[in-house]
Write an enzyme that holds these catalytic residues in place. Structure first.
Site, PDB file in Angstrom:
ATOM      1  N   TYR A 162       7.540  -7.161   0.538  1.00  0.00           N
ATOM      2  CA  TYR A 162       7.830  -7.851  -0.607  1.00  0.00           C
ATOM      3  C   TYR A 162       8.056  -9.464  -0.452  1.00  0.00           C
ATOM      4  O   TYR A 162       7.841 -10.211  -1.460  1.00  0.00           O
ATOM      5  CB  TYR A 162       9.074  -7.208  -1.144  1.00  0.00           C
ATOM      6  CG  TYR A 162       8.975  -5.993  -1.912  1.00  0.00           C
ATOM      7  CD1 TYR A 162       8.269  -4.959  -1.472  1.00  0.00           C
ATOM      8  CD2 TYR A 162       9.312  -5.793  -3.283  1.00  0.00           C
ATOM      9  CE1 TYR A 162       8.023  -3.794  -2.309  1.00  0.00           C
ATOM     10  CE2 TYR A 162       9.334  -4.732  -4.059  1.00  0.00           C
ATOM     11  CZ  TYR A 162       8.678  -3.560  -3.617  1.00  0.00           C
ATOM     12  OH  TYR A 162       8.385  -2.637  -4.256  1.00  0.00           O
ATOM     13  N   ASP A 171       4.369   8.809   5.672  1.00  0.00           N
ATOM     14  CA  ASP A 171       3.282   9.818   4.969  1.00  0.00           C
ATOM     15  C   ASP A 171       3.850  11.074   4.895  1.00  0.00           C
ATOM     16  O   ASP A 171       3.906  11.858   3.900  1.00  0.00           O
ATOM     17  CB  ASP A 171       1.800   9.722   5.297  1.00  0.00           C
ATOM     18  CG  ASP A 171       1.890  10.035   6.686  1.00  0.00           C
ATOM     19  OD1 ASP A 171       2.621   9.788   7.482  1.00  0.00           O
ATOM     20  OD2 ASP A 171       0.684  10.154   7.198  1.00  0.00           O
ATOM     21  N   ASP A 183      11.003   6.863  -5.591  1.00  0.00           N
ATOM     22  CA  ASP A 183      10.400   7.528  -7.029  1.00  0.00           C
ATOM     23  C   ASP A 183      10.067   8.915  -6.566  1.00  0.00           C
ATOM     24  O   ASP A 183      10.262   9.629  -7.709  1.00  0.00           O
ATOM     25  CB  ASP A 183       8.989   6.751  -7.307  1.00  0.00           C
ATOM     26  CG  ASP A 183       9.479   5.443  -8.444  1.00  0.00           C
ATOM     27  OD1 ASP A 183      10.479   5.055  -8.345  1.00  0.00           O
ATOM     28  OD2 ASP A 183       8.416   5.198  -9.158  1.00  0.00           O
ATOM     29  N   LYS A 227       5.884   3.578   9.799  1.00  0.00           N
ATOM     30  CA  LYS A 227       4.549   4.067  10.395  1.00  0.00           C
ATOM     31  C   LYS A 227       4.149   3.480  11.583  1.00  0.00           C
ATOM     32  O   LYS A 227       3.510   2.429  11.627  1.00  0.00           O
ATOM     33  CB  LYS A 227       3.358   3.552   9.165  1.00  0.00           C
ATOM     34  CG  LYS A 227       3.304   4.346   7.908  1.00  0.00           C
ATOM     35  CD  LYS A 227       2.381   5.826   8.230  1.00  0.00           C
ATOM     36  CE  LYS A 227       0.994   5.584   8.258  1.00  0.00           C
ATOM     37  NZ  LYS A 227       0.493   6.792   8.576  1.00  0.00           N
ATOM     38  N   ASP A 249      10.317   2.228  -1.642  1.00  0.00           N
ATOM     39  CA  ASP A 249      10.109   1.793  -3.049  1.00  0.00           C
ATOM     40  C   ASP A 249       9.532   3.176  -3.738  1.00  0.00           C
ATOM     41  O   ASP A 249       9.622   3.873  -4.710  1.00  0.00           O
ATOM     42  CB  ASP A 249       9.329   0.881  -3.485  1.00  0.00           C
ATOM     43  CG  ASP A 249       8.798   0.451  -4.979  1.00  0.00           C
ATOM     44  OD1 ASP A 249       9.602   0.864  -5.698  1.00  0.00           O
ATOM     45  OD2 ASP A 249       7.576   0.269  -5.236  1.00  0.00           O
TER      46      ASP A 249
HETATM   47  C1  IPM Z   1      12.328  -0.824  -8.009  1.00  0.00           C
HETATM   48  C2  IPM Z   1      11.031  -1.195  -8.808  1.00  0.00           C
HETATM   49  C3  IPM Z   1      11.091  -2.726  -8.369  1.00  0.00           C
HETATM   50  C4  IPM Z   1      10.462  -2.719  -6.831  1.00  0.00           C
HETATM   51  C5  IPM Z   1       9.849  -3.333  -9.134  1.00  0.00           C
HETATM   52  C6  IPM Z   1      10.415  -3.604 -10.885  1.00  0.00           C
HETATM   53  C7  IPM Z   1      10.006  -4.997  -8.800  1.00  0.00           C
HETATM   54  O1  IPM Z   1       9.817  -0.632  -8.670  1.00  0.00           O
HETATM   55  O2  IPM Z   1      13.378  -1.242  -8.182  1.00  0.00           O
HETATM   56  O3  IPM Z   1      12.124   0.413  -7.567  1.00  0.00           O
HETATM   57  O4  IPM Z   1       9.402  -2.755  -6.459  1.00  0.00           O
HETATM   58  O5  IPM Z   1      11.459  -2.942  -6.027  1.00  0.00           O
HETATM   59 MG    MG Z   2      10.309   1.308  -7.772  1.00  0.00          MG
END
Ligand code: IPM
Ligand code: MG
Length: 362
Positions: free
Chosen positions: A135, A219, A247, A186, A243
């Site tokens: 990042y 993975d 999710d 990884k 990240d």
């Molecule tokens: C998160 C989001 C952010 C990230 C984006 C909006 C920059 O996806 O906080 O998970 O990638 O960190």
């Molecule tokens: Mg995210």
């Protein structure tokens, strides 16, 4: 409070009502300052985060962040896009430890895309490194090549100290939970992953030998999260894998609309840490302003602020309980709607949570 764009402001409005309730009924009052961030700030000031807002964020006990972004800013300069505000806040405040709990409320076990028995009772915590890795790594950019083609470059880079400090947070939290940490990278492909594995092992062996540590390739971690999520307690991982894995973990709980997070910095001599709290979901521009948003992730994020920044665990527990009861009572926003339940708006959900708080403390 930085409500931001899309559904950010409407979710934040419901947090306000919880705050008002704490003030009214528990005599706990907060000094609140509200500012613009993301696209909203870009429209007003030509930048997604002004220096003044950043200044204030650095000085406050806790920043409550809504969400940023939307299609209307797709074509603004890359460094001025709404998301840049979030990244700058994380970096400048040095919020290196991102806590993303994925807890499945019993009432929502059937709302998950996985079989209820796989997620029922789920309680895992992802500790995502938040200020390093690909990042922020240099060099980065899009370059023109001599042959007329272009090259996009990002750099995955970690120092030992960046790895060790987030590992410590994960081990420390594991001690208060089920004492198990999975460290994910990884190492089979990336040198930065190999370093990650070595440094985490070092911290473990010298400072936390009592905690169980397992290394897992990222993975495989993604696969195991959907195969048998309850095998996990704490997962510590880098910025990018964190990240993605968070999710994935979010969906185990029924909806991205349920997941809060806390981004914490280093504790100072007084034990205080800079902090920012935000829902894991984004700005969801497609449903913004329609009363469809689920405010629970933002309210739970405020709950994490009560726990980690304000030392009010009792109130945090109360808030968790109120949300659990409201869900058990059958109220659902659109994202977690199930047959036989009552579909309600953002505002009615917020209302119900405040009423439940009232009931729990009567
Ligand atoms: C998160 C989001 C952010 C990230 C984006 C909006 C920059 O996806 O906080 O998970 O990638 O960190
Ligand atoms: Mg995210």
């Amino acid at each position: 409070m930085l409500p931001g764009d899309g559904i950010g402001p409407e979710a934040m409005r419901e947090v306000r009502r919880v705050i008002d309730w704490l003030d009214r009924r528990r005599s706990i009052s907060f000094d609140i300052d509200e500012g613009l961030v993301g696209g909203a700030s870009y429209e007003a000031h030509g930048t997604p985060l002004t220096d003044e807002t950043l200044e204030k964020a650095m000085r406050t006990d806790a920043v409550l962040f809504g969400a940023v972004g939307g299609p209307q800013w797709d074509n603004v300069d890359f460094e001025l896009r709404p998301e840049a505000a979030l990244l700058r806040l994380r970096k400048e405040m040095d919020l290196f430890a991102n806590l993303r709990p994925a807890i499945c409320f019993e009432a929502l076990a059937k709302a998950s895309s996985l079989k209820p028995e796989l997620v029922s009772g789920l309680d895992i915590l992802i500790v995502r490194e938040l200020t390093g890795g690909v990042y922020f790594g240099e060099p980065r950019g899009i370059e023109n090549m001599p042959n007329g083609d272009r090259r996009g470059v990002n750099t995955q880079v970690y120092t030992g100290e960046e790895i060790r400090r987030v590992a410590r947070v994960a081990f420390d939290l594991a001690r208060k939970r089920n004492n198990l940490v999975h460290s994910s990278e990884k190492a089979n492909v990336m040198e930065s992953g190999l370093l990650w594995r070595e440094e985490v092992t070092k911290v473990h062996d010298t400072e936390f030998p009592d905690v169980q540590l397992q290394h897992i390739l990222a993975d495989n971690c993604g696969m195991q999260l959907v195969r048998e999520p309850k095998q996990f307690d704490v997962i510590v991982t880098d910025n990018l894998f964190g990240d993605m894995l968070s999710d994935v973990a979010a969906m185990l709980t029924g909806s991205l609309g349920m997941l809060p997070s806390a981004a914490l910095g280093m504790r100072d001599a007084q034990g205080r840490a800079k902090a920012m709290y935000e829902p894991v979901h984004g700005s969801a521009p497609d449903i913004a302003g329609k009363g469809l948003a689920n405010p629970i992730a933002t309210i739970l994020s405020f709950g994490m602020a009560l726990r980690y920044s304000y030392d009010l665990p009792e109130e945090a527990d109360l808030l968790d309980k109120a949300i659990e009861n409201v869900l058990a009572g059958g109220l659902r926003t659109a994202d977690i709607m199930q047959p036989g339940m009552a579909k309600v708006s953002t505002e009615v959900m917020g209302d119900a949570i405040v009423r439940e708080l009232e009931k729990l403390t009567a």
